[in-house]
Motif scaffolding. Structure first.
Motif, PDB file in Angstrom:
ATOM      1  N   SER A  46     -13.674 -12.332  21.104  1.00 20.05           N
ATOM      2  CA  SER A  46     -14.946 -12.587  22.117  1.00 20.05           C
ATOM      3  C   SER A  46     -15.849 -13.434  21.377  1.00 20.05           C
ATOM      4  CB  SER A  46     -15.482 -11.198  22.426  1.00 20.05           C
ATOM      5  OG  SER A  46     -14.618 -10.491  22.895  1.00 20.05           O
ATOM      6  N   ARG A  66     -11.264  -5.613  30.005  1.00 19.21           N
ATOM      7  CA  ARG A  66     -11.525  -4.147  29.599  1.00 19.21           C
ATOM      8  C   ARG A  66     -12.603  -3.137  30.197  1.00 19.21           C
ATOM      9  NH1 ARG A  66     -11.293  -3.278  23.408  1.00 19.21           N
ATOM     10  NH2 ARG A  66     -13.390  -4.601  23.506  1.00 19.21           N
ATOM     11  N   ASP A 147     -11.208 -11.698  29.098  1.00 19.23           N
ATOM     12  CA  ASP A 147     -11.217 -11.378  27.746  1.00 19.23           C
ATOM     13  C   ASP A 147     -10.478  -9.767  27.772  1.00 19.23           C
ATOM     14  OD1 ASP A 147     -12.067 -11.014  24.948  1.00 19.23           O
ATOM     15  OD2 ASP A 147     -13.987 -10.668  25.376  1.00 19.23           O
ATOM     16  N   GLU A 148      -9.356  -9.596  26.830  1.00 17.85           N
ATOM     17  CA  GLU A 148      -8.814  -8.156  26.642  1.00 17.85           C
ATOM     18  C   GLU A 148      -7.886  -8.194  27.913  1.00 17.85           C
ATOM     19  OE1 GLU A 148      -8.063  -6.943  24.276  1.00 17.85           O
ATOM     20  OE2 GLU A 148     -10.041  -6.936  22.922  1.00 17.85           O
TER      21      GLU A 148
HETATM   22 MG    MG Z   1     -13.389  -8.566  22.180  1.00 21.08          MG
END
Ligand code: MG
Ligand code: ADP
Length: 359
Positions: A46, A66, A147-148
């Protein structure tokens, strides 16, 4: 500050990662359509994403998939669409007005500042089309970062197909996807799977690794120096020996010791208890699928590294399990990033996970 425990956003706070940042910028310049940022939890994906996007000068949108999944138990298309637009509006200062105008030309989208409201259902393809159109008119490429991204698979919406549609039809959009669960992300995307919509697409992969011993030492040394904290080399050495080169844990130790000014033992105790809470929370999500995951990890943590020995331990604890089913569980743990397989032997790549599941 190097020991700031939040994901970094400024280059000055990011220790090293020069090679990865360079690969990131080059992939963007070369116009790759899909860039993957991979590595187990807490290696700084991240942070690298934040800094890379900021340094790139590309308009971008970044969504933490997430946290969406945990908030909704799935990834609703409407919510994802809104998040994408809001993040893009927030990142774009100079061309905000033209962007807003194009987006507001979609029926039922109301924008005020960086707040977006949908007065009717919206679908992502139309929104991607407008973003692409805007980018084309402005002579830019737009980055959409998830992200994720492996959590996109846990939805009724076929996001892989949607990304494939955008890749094939909207040349001004670039996707950056990060994933801690590397195998799960690869399975979901299926870039090498002829049965999946994204099969055969070009992509660039940037893999984050743990810091070496020297880098870990140097990272802690510099972090403490930045805080004018006088920490002996022997202590830094001991910490690196125990928690290895996972930057997230090193940062947390540095934060507790250098910012919170706890003593060495207190910092270690606090680090372990925070890590335990975090890791147990993370594991609870996969234990919901099978309790056996815990015993497999425990078996490995206790020194069983071979398929056969791990199985024996698990059967001893939970009763008989057939080979195929057991192999599948083991494979999943590799895909989730909790295990790695090296030369036929299984290991737990994160020393704190190892210690916590062993106890
Ligand atoms: Mg992360
Ligand atoms: P990931 O997304 O891979 O789980 P994060 O980016 O959230 O990792 O980073 C985990 C922790 O490590 C955070 O506290 C972050 O501030 C720190 N961190 C990550 N990479 C670096 C780096 N290169 N230099 C300094 N701190 C870092």
């Amino acid at each position: 500050m190097l020991f700031d425990p939040r994901p970094k956003t400024e280059k000055k706070d990011l220790y090293d990662r020069e090679r990865e940042l360079k690969e990131f910028q080059e992939a963007l310049k070369l116009g790759e359509n899909i860039i993957l940022l991979l590595g187990i939890r807490r290696l700084g994906k991240s942070s690298l994403l934040n800094v890379g996007l900021k340094e790139s000068n590309f308009p971008y949108s970044k969504v933490d998939v997430r946290s969406l999944y945990f908030a909704y138990g799935t990834i609703p298309q409407d919510v994802l669409a809104r998040k994408i637009i809001e993040s893009l509006l927030a990142s774009e200062k100079s061309l905000y007005l033209t962007l807003r105008k194009i987006l507001e030309s979609i029926k039922g989208i109301k924008i005020s500042g960086i707040h977006v409201e949908f007065e009717r259902r919206q679908d992502l393809p139309s929104i991607f089309e407008r973003i692409d159109l805007w980018a084309e008119r402005e002579g830019k490429k737009v980055v959409i970062a998830f992200d994720e991204a492996q959590y996109l698979r846990l939805s009724g919406v076929r996001y892989d197909g949607l990304i494939a549609y955008a890749i094939d039809n909207l040349p001004n959009i670039i996707f950056i996807l990060t994933g801690s669960e590397v195998g799960m992300l690869h399975d979901f995307l299926g870039l090498d799977n002829p049965k999946k919509p994204l099969f055969g697409r070009q992509y660039e992969e940037i893999v984050l690794d743990r810091f070496t011993r020297d880098e870990s030492f140097d990272f802690l040394r510099r972090g403490f120096e930045e805080l004018n904290a006088n920490i002996p080399d022997e202590e830094i050495e001991e910490v690196v020996n125990r928690i290895d080169g996972i930057v997230g844990w090193l940062t947390l130790y540095g934060y507790l010791r250098g910012v919170k000014k706890l003593g060495k033992e207190e910092s270690l105790i606090s680090l372990y208890s925070k890590a335990k809470a975090l890791i147990e929370e993370e594991l609870s999500h996969i234990l919901a699928y099978s309790k056996r995951y815990k015993f497999i990890l425990k078996a490995v943590a206790l020194g069983n590294t071979r398929w056969k020995n791990i199985k024996e331990y698990v059967e001893f604890r939970t009763g008989r399990i057939n080979d195929a089913k057991f192999s599948n569980l083991l494979k999943n743990l590799v895909k989730y990033g909790y295990l790695e397989k090296r030369d036929g032997e299984y290991i737990i790549p994160d020393p704190l996970v190892k210690e916590i599941v062993a106890n």
